[in-house]
Design an enzyme around this catalytic site. Structure first.
Site, PDB file in Angstrom:
ATOM      1  N   GLU A   1      23.762 -41.579  72.455  1.00 60.04           N
ATOM      2  CA  GLU A   1      23.550 -41.269  71.039  1.00 60.04           C
ATOM      3  C   GLU A   1      24.001 -42.414  70.139  1.00 60.04           C
ATOM      4  OE1 GLU A   1      25.634 -37.548  70.834  1.00 60.04           O
ATOM      5  OE2 GLU A   1      24.296 -36.715  72.366  1.00 60.04           O
TER       6      GLU A   1
ATOM      7  N   TYR B   1      32.381 -33.209  70.065  1.00 56.85           N
ATOM      8  CA  TYR B   1      32.399 -32.847  71.483  1.00 56.85           C
ATOM      9  C   TYR B   1      33.694 -32.146  71.909  1.00 56.85           C
ATOM     10  CZ  TYR B   1      27.918 -34.951  72.620  1.00 56.85           C
ATOM     11  OH  TYR B   1      26.575 -35.216  72.701  1.00 56.85           O
TER      12      TYR B   1
END
Length: 409
Positions: A140, A98
């Site tokens: 997730e 990310y």
């Protein structure tokens, strides 16, 4: 929740960012892949990059999330986040990726908007990004933990493989000229993962150029010892749009080994429900629906089940015979099929052409599951809303980047 100071800045700059997002996202991907070519080679779908659909989906999701934060700060677009999280989890995306995305996305924003991106504006959009990213990371992580728990204890080669597990093809069935089903069993002999009817797996293949490309395929059935997934050979072959499906059609034979992810997908049959079920599909969209129908038949469900499928012809209709067989096994089931160009001269006129869900009698309390091309989904959902089904009772799966959900949250 977005801070009040950032909310003011996001509200003021959202039109400019939203208006330029179509320029920002292609630049972002070019920068990202220049710095990390392995991501395009081994993670991102090269077909979706070539067509631009991934850029459109990213642009829509960012704009939709930011809009939700400023217009409905008490809410969160959970449907959009859940769909993205399931896809990310199936691909094996990790939290450490990310910051890489953030770096190149914000560089693209600054390059496109220039001086309009003051330090304060950049900080506000950074807050939006990390609100979305952290929500996805948490979802997730939870999905991966659940997948690991339902797959049973991992040992030996299975544990070393991590996210990806080796499966052996033990059966191959040519459903139509363009559609093949693969029956697979874990090479390590371990237990099958828990599957919710309607879910998909990611399949990773090594292509001739060395790229390890990944695609998602719906699970169309299962037994106690094997899973079945189904692949349509995509148009555009040769080329990135159909490179994985073409590879599987040519090279995945009985006794081949494939690398699969655990099952994921937020659109699946509510097994605890007792009300009527409507399964609506078009073309290869029948794959998750036949999986749901097979589960209902295998468990001896007494629920009212209505199947509605649309296809070009009888020859292009995958699982045509299986649909009839499974419908016969259920205590309260009916199947309706439309063909645009039926070869049978006696095919009924009312089932020729495009699907018409308003012609069906839907019992009160019906839950609908839809899968097919995006224009079909829009039309089918509209028909069901007109027929009186509440929006909350209509669930849909679209293959590829979801270009619809990000605009409707």
């Amino acid at each position: 929740m977005l801070s009040s100071q950032s909310a003011v800045l996001i509200r003021a700059t959202l039109p400019a960012v939203g208006g330029a997002i179509g320029e920002i996202t292609p630049l972002f991907y070019r920068r990202l892949f220049a710095a990390h070519p392995e991501l395009l080679r081994d993670l991102f779908n090269r077909g979706n990059q070539a067509t631009g659909t991934q850029q459109q989906a990213l642009a829509g999701s960012i704009a939709a999330f930011a809009t939700m934060l400023v217009e409905h700060p008490e809410q969160r677009p959970d449907a959009m986040l859940s769909r993205i999280a399931h896809k990310h989890a199936s691909l094996g995306i990790r939290r450490e990726q990310y910051p890489i995305v953030q770096e190149h996305l914000f560089a693209a924003i600054v390059e496109v908007l220039g001086a309009a991106v003051t330090p304060e504006v950049a900080a506000a959009w950074d807050e939006v990004y990390w609100l979305m990213a952290n929500a996805l990371i948490a979802l997730e992580d939870r999905l991966r933990t659940q997948a690991e728990a339902t797959a049973g204890p991992a040992t030996g080669a299975q544990a070393a493989a991590g996210h990806w597990r080796s499966w052996r093809v033990i059966g191959r069935q040519q459903e139509t000229a363009e559609v093949v089903s693969f029956l697979v069993r874990p090479v390590d002999g371990g237990p099958l993962p828990t599957v919710r009817p309607g879910q998909y797996v990611s399949v990773q293949v090594e292509l001739p150029d060395g790229a390890r490309q990944i695609r998602q395929y719906s699970l169309s059935g299962q037994s106690d010892e094997a899973l079945r997934f189904t692949v349509k050979r995509e148009a555009g072959t040769p080329g990135p749009a159909g490179e994985v499906s073409a590879f599987l059609h040519r090279h995945a034979q009985v006794d081949s080994e494939l690398r699969l992810s655990p099952p994921f997908g937020d659109v699946h049959l509510d097994e605890a429900g007792e009300g009527p079920v409507l399964l609506v599909s078009a073309g290869i969209g029948c794959t998750p629906m036949i999986g749901m129908l097979g589960h209902l038949a295998a468990t001896g469900s007494t629920r009212k089940v209505i199947t509605a499928h649309a296809d070009r012809t009888e020859q292009s209709h995958a699982f045509r015979s299986e649909l009839a067989q499974l419908t016969e096994k259920l205590a309260a089931a009916e199947a309706h099929v439309w063909y645009e160009q039926p070869a049978d001269p006696d095919w009924p006129a009312e089932r020729t052409g495009l699907i018409d869900l308003t012609a069906l009698e839907l019992p009160a309390g019906t839950t609908a599951y839809l899968c097919g091309p995006l224009p079909f989904l829009r039309a089918a959902r509209s028909q069901l809303l007109t027929a009186g089904l509440p929006a909350s009772a209509i669930h849909y799966e679209v293959f590829g980047p979801d270009l619809w959900l990000a605009t409707t949250v």
